[in-house]
Design a protein around this motif. Structure first.
Motif, mmCIF file in Angstrom:
data_model
loop_
_atom_site.group_PDB
_atom_site.id
_atom_site.type_symbol
_atom_site.label_atom_id
_atom_site.label_comp_id
_atom_site.label_asym_id
_atom_site.label_seq_id
_atom_site.Cartn_x
_atom_site.Cartn_y
_atom_site.Cartn_z
ATOM 1 N N VAL C 10 0.870 -1.188 0.000
ATOM 2 C CA VAL C 10 0.000 0.000 0.000
ATOM 3 C C VAL C 10 0.894 1.220 0.000
ATOM 4 O O VAL C 10 1.624 1.447 0.966
ATOM 5 N N GLU C 12 1.378 5.523 -1.676
ATOM 6 C CA GLU C 12 0.731 6.676 -2.281
ATOM 7 C C GLU C 12 0.677 6.566 -3.797
ATOM 8 O O GLU C 12 1.636 6.114 -4.439
ATOM 9 N N PRO C 14 1.110 8.502 -6.498
ATOM 10 C CA PRO C 14 2.172 8.884 -7.440
ATOM 11 C C PRO C 14 3.345 7.907 -7.424
ATOM 12 O O PRO C 14 3.946 7.628 -8.469
ATOM 13 N N LEU C 15 3.657 7.372 -6.247
ATOM 14 C CA LEU C 15 4.728 6.391 -6.189
ATOM 15 C C LEU C 15 4.299 5.069 -6.815
ATOM 16 O O LEU C 15 5.101 4.391 -7.463
ATOM 17 N N GLN C 17 2.326 4.431 -9.284
ATOM 18 C CA GLN C 17 2.420 4.461 -10.739
ATOM 19 C C GLN C 17 3.824 4.098 -11.197
ATOM 20 O O GLN C 17 4.022 3.349 -12.146
ATOM 21 N N ARG C 18 4.799 4.671 -10.510
ATOM 22 C CA ARG C 18 6.186 4.437 -10.944
ATOM 23 C C ARG C 18 6.689 3.100 -10.470
ATOM 24 O O ARG C 18 7.511 2.462 -11.135
ATOM 25 N N LEU C 19 6.223 2.695 -9.304
ATOM 26 C CA LEU C 19 6.643 1.388 -8.823
ATOM 27 C C LEU C 19 6.185 0.304 -9.801
ATOM 28 O O LEU C 19 6.912 -0.654 -10.076
ATOM 29 N N LEU C 80 11.082 3.113 -0.254
ATOM 30 C CA LEU C 80 9.874 3.901 -0.498
ATOM 31 C C LEU C 80 9.051 4.011 0.776
ATOM 32 O O LEU C 80 8.517 5.066 1.107
ATOM 33 N N SER C 84 8.235 7.560 2.312
ATOM 34 C CA SER C 84 6.897 8.068 2.025
ATOM 35 C C SER C 84 5.787 7.320 2.739
ATOM 36 O O SER C 84 4.611 7.638 2.553
#
Ligand SMILES: Nc1ncnc2c1ncn2[C@@H]1O[C@H](COP(=O)(O)O)[C@@H](O)[C@H]1O
Ligand SMILES: Nc1ncnc2c1ncn2[C@@H]1O[C@H](COP(=O)(O)O)[C@@H](O)[C@H]1O
Ligand SMILES: Nc1ncnc2c1ncn2[C@@H]1O[C@H](COP(=O)(O)O)[C@@H](O)[C@H]1O
Ligand code: NA
Ligand code: NA
Ligand code: NA
Lengths: 331, 98, 98, 331, 98, 331
Positions: C10, C12, C14-15, C17-19, C80, C84
């Motif tokens: 789980v 956020e 924006p992260l 999407q890139r993950l 991450l 975050s």
């Protein structure tokens, strides 16, 4: 030539380009899914209602009924020739799916063509809306029948697939149902009804079409990009060159057919264009949904990419003004 | 707390709708369906996009304490995965009885 | 049925999407992403609200039968989470092969 | 004084208050997320299109180009002074994030100011729309550069962060892209295009702005409340008093700067107001999104709360009419 | 990696909202909530439909490494399930510490 | 008779039928959830704003205040008689939930009645909008008090239920809050405000009402179907015949009550109709939401099916023109 430029320079088309550009430069611009869906329902509602009101002001004659009959026959007939043409280069499943795709229609292409005529100030008759609704389903059934006859049956998802359900779904799928329903209501309430809903149905039509085509540009370009990226994975469809040829060839062949029939039927300029556009367009919503269940062996990377990412923009940008030019020349 | 199997299935939305109906026929005590799920696998990316004819995935969760039913469900799911892709995971859990 | 690890992350949006992009590079066989997930933890509440610049969470589910890949994914996720926030759970499951 | 009251008494502002009230009395009123997103896209589309059409009717001159240049320079320059100002009381990461926030702009503040001018009957020029789009990105890049130079590098999410992607995203983020794109289309199609989309672009503008500001009121008040509740958790940002001071001070300082430059450039009343509002506003969408990836150490509880929950309402309620009053007095 | 319990609760949206608040009071370290989840069980079908007063389900996921807290949460959830339906599953997982 | 046919032949009602038909033929037509929610917010916003502007143009008198008082008293009183009536055939929990349902109101029925009056060209006063907002909550509180007194307490969800929260939620629930808020803003800004938002608030009203009722038709028909399918499962409510009788009887009884009070108050034709419709309608959003928390033992398969799937269509199709005919005859 000026018709082409005029078409390309109209706000709806420019917003389609803008959507394509958004994908090219990798912008994160996107119309939220439910809103995009609502925009498409709005367009069907508006075009259906307008068509119905127009119908209420004319009288039903035999020419009208002949046109509707011809539309249905074309929707059922095109898949047959398309199937045998495609099977020479593709699997039976892919050929059947493509056949169904091009027998059926794209409501958005129709709506855009109607908007094009409105901008050009050319009139058209309400019953064309009914023709559109009647053309969605026959192709699906013919396509699956062809596959069942020529392909190997017993497909895997067959456990979830039933003919009864399929027929029901293609007859009453959301877009067919909404457009026919709105047409009936427009027809019943006539111009008194139109007065009540005019600001929504007419006032906002071209503006919302712009926003919708912005999204269609994004969606079509994204699928084109994905199909190129997938070129070596399992997700890959046919070679791009073959897909391009087929996805431009089919609308041209069908447009010729449509133009011929329109000419035989003696349709007016606007009606002939809408009729031709219907025949030339390919489905990318109803048919793929049905194919996923009935023909899971067919690869959406082929038939869906063709209709959505190639044929749809082709008709939008080149087809509509080109067919129009031919019709003007024929008349 | 009763031991049970936790079946988790990710498949394309149009199939999921129909699988849900089928599940009841197979004797599943219930199910939970999460719509509009994105994903990627052998068949490329899937995202929600109703306009494009592209379809998103659904995630179906089934708690089932009867092994025979579990087996029936898995047998029904297997051919769907072969023809249309997706994932099915089974794990152990305890079911809070109330 | 093949034993595998079920990784659940789980983080956020924006992260996430890139993950998702990174996961493929790390060799994950696929993933499923549930968008617009709310939650609360050490960093307070998170809810979906695109207008406000607040971002919601995503839940990413990965089935993976290769331990080396699992380890690579966990190593990529760990920093991450530190910077975050979020949660990463790993459990055992059986993967229905088709 | 009457300008203040007139502004506060206009429907858009009153709906903003209504949204704030909804949070205060703990009502469950809420505009669904996708619809709110669509409303924001609509506002960008409408303001972009209007700006483009206005541009088509004027001619491009050097004053215009100078204004655009000044806008970009301010967006890149403000973060520098803001960074050193903030670093005296905050961590380097927070200072850099705040610097980027106030260098960049808030599209909604701009749109509201444009609506304010429309209601007041004061004209403004289309190229200000371009100025807005050009001001979104430079601040982001400068902010991150400052942090990389003065802060400790090697941040944790760095593995997911790449400069190339960041630059691409700030240049082509959804709002920049849509507003510039709509502006170009408005510019190409001119008043003929406007005729087609007028009921959507102009007719609904103020009404939909009301609904949008209703939602912004909810969103801003909610963040204000959350930031106070979090006062002792990990989620807490800076002390509220410091945040209040900075979040009112920054727009005032920047507005002074903007007013000065607008005066030097000799902008008209409407243009000067829009220019000032751009400079004085702070970003709460593009910048926070970029900061989460590039500067995860910075606390959104500080920079986002400041721009969204304090500066935004401040500009809306007090800033716009105040800057307007000063401009009137200067001219 | 720390062993923990993974609690998964499916209940009706209006209850879920309030349960989330209660969870913090019970000492849950955090939670993740997936809204707008459909499902079917003993009480028939549930789908998201805000207009109709019908309410959809939510799926709440809680990772918790303290058994006493787990028990408190289960005790709080049990009566909700009896009166309003739903499902609560508990399974084992490893929590990636960062 | 012609009033009935005129009503049934208006676009909004026909779209309601179309929605019902979509469920009957098992079409997959559906308005996306967030958009449907947004449409309902729009209707509340529009009717509230219109009511407020109308209020600004009239003066507050004692008749108005008496009407508001009567509305609140009816909302609190109806549940008492309804509870004892229902308890003869149903469980205490179900009886209490039904009592609350029919004491409260349906905003959509009200909005449709207002649209009906607009189409018929009959005027109505803005304060009726306030009456609607005041009638939502008292019934909820009375219903729960009745249950707590006559039923067995200590319900299971009680752990999540608090009186304080309940009162807050019924006073400030989204629809009450939005309609009252929009009314205040309409009242403050008057016709100057209306000029700014007219194309949204008035122009689109009937068109968007059509789309909204299309969705309500789907939603109501779906619930009717579900309640019949569930006839033998745990989900089943009361026998269908009993539900039908109660769900048609309650609005008729309440309409009689409402008509009587409207007559005593000397309301004008339009106001009397709106007042009667409020009293006769039953809630299917606010009340069920409250009942789920406060009275989980009550079965939504009973009270929600009654108000949404029977009473709502009954009022829409038959009730409104029937009450209107009686009012005309009385005046
Ligand atoms: N290893 C995996 N872990 C989680 N989800 C997966 C995995 N592989 C595939 N999926 C999901 O299943 C869908 C179809 O997968 P595939 O058939 O492999 O393309 C994907 O879009 C994902 O949502
Ligand atoms: N114990 C937990 N169980 C489930 N989800 C959690 C837990 N803790 C945190 N989360 C999720 O992770 C997000 C970030 O957590 P945090 O970094 O602790 O604020 C939260 O918004 C939740 O969605
Ligand atoms: N066996 C199950 N597996 C997964 N979810 C379930 C199961 N049973 C019930 N549910 C979920 O819990 C909700 C309420 O269930 P019930 O109270 O049995 O009607 C359903 O709508 C489903 O979302
Ligand atoms: Na065709
Ligand atoms: Na700024
Ligand atoms: Na009532």
């Amino acid at each position: 030539m000026s018709a082409f430029l005029g078409n390309l320079g109209s706000p709806p088309l420019l917003f389609f380009f803008l959507g394509v550009m958004a994908v090219v430069v990798r912008s994160d611009l996107e119309i939220p899914g439910q809103v995009a869906k609502a925009l498409s329902l709005y367009l069907l509602f508006a075009i259906g209602f307008k068509g119905g009101v127009a119908l209420a002001e004319s009288s039903i004659d035999s020419g009208m009924l002949l046109t509707l009959l011809a539309a249905m026959l074309l929707s059922a007939g095109i898949p047959v020739y398309a199937f045998f043409l495609m099977r020479r280069r593709m699997s039976t499943a892919d050929a059947a799916a493509i056949a169904a795709t091009y027998g059926s229609v794209s409501a958005v292409t129709f709506v855009t063509a109607a908007g094009y005529l409105d901008i050009q100030g050319v009139g058209w008759s309400g019953y064309l809306v009914a023709a559109m609704a009647l053309m969605e389903s026959p192709a699906i059934i013919v396509g699956i029948l062809l596959y069942n006859h020529y392909g190997n049956r017993g497909s895997a998802s067959a456990s979830l697939f039933s003919w009864k359900q399929l027929v029901n779904e293609s007859l009453f799928n959301a877009s067919v149902f909404l457009i026919l329903g709105s047409m009936c209501i427009g027809w019943i309430t006539g111009s008194a009804g139109m007065n009540q809903v005019e600001p929504l149905v007419k006032g906002l039509f071209l503006g919302l079409l712009c926003l919708f085509l912005l999204d269609m540009g994004i969606v079509a370009a994204r699928r084109f990009r994905d199909s190129r990226q997938a070129a070596d994975g399992l997700a890959a469809g046919q070679p791009l060159r073959l897909m391009l040829a087929a996805a431009v060839g089919m609308p041209l062949l069908n447009a010729a057919l449509g133009l011929g029939v329109a000419w035989l039927l003696g349709l007016s300029e606007g009606n002939a264009l809408l009729f031709t556009v219907l025949v030339a367009s390919g489905s990318y919503i109803a048919v793929p949904a049905a194919m996923r269940l009935a023909l899971p062996e067919a690869n959406p990377g082929t038939y869906l990419t063709m209709s959505l990412a190639i044929t749809f923009p082709f008709n939008l940008l080149i087809g509509i003004p080109a067919y129009h030019a031919v019709i003007r020349w024929l008349l | 707390m009763k031991p049970c199997k936790r079946i988790e299935i990710v498949i394309e939305a149009p199939l999921a709708q129909r699988l849900a109906v089928r599940l009841r026929q197979l004797g599943a005590p219930g199910f939970t369906l999460i719509p509009d799920v994105r994903g990627a696998g052998d068949r490329g990316e899937r995202r929600a996009d109703e306009l494009s004819g592209d379809s998103s995935n659904c995630l179906i969760l089934i708690a089932c304490d009867d092994q025979a039913t579990v087996d029936r469900i898995l047998e029904a799911v297997r051919p769907l995965l072969s023809s249309s892709g997706g994932v099915c995971l089974v794990s152990d859990a305890l079911w809070l009885r109330h």
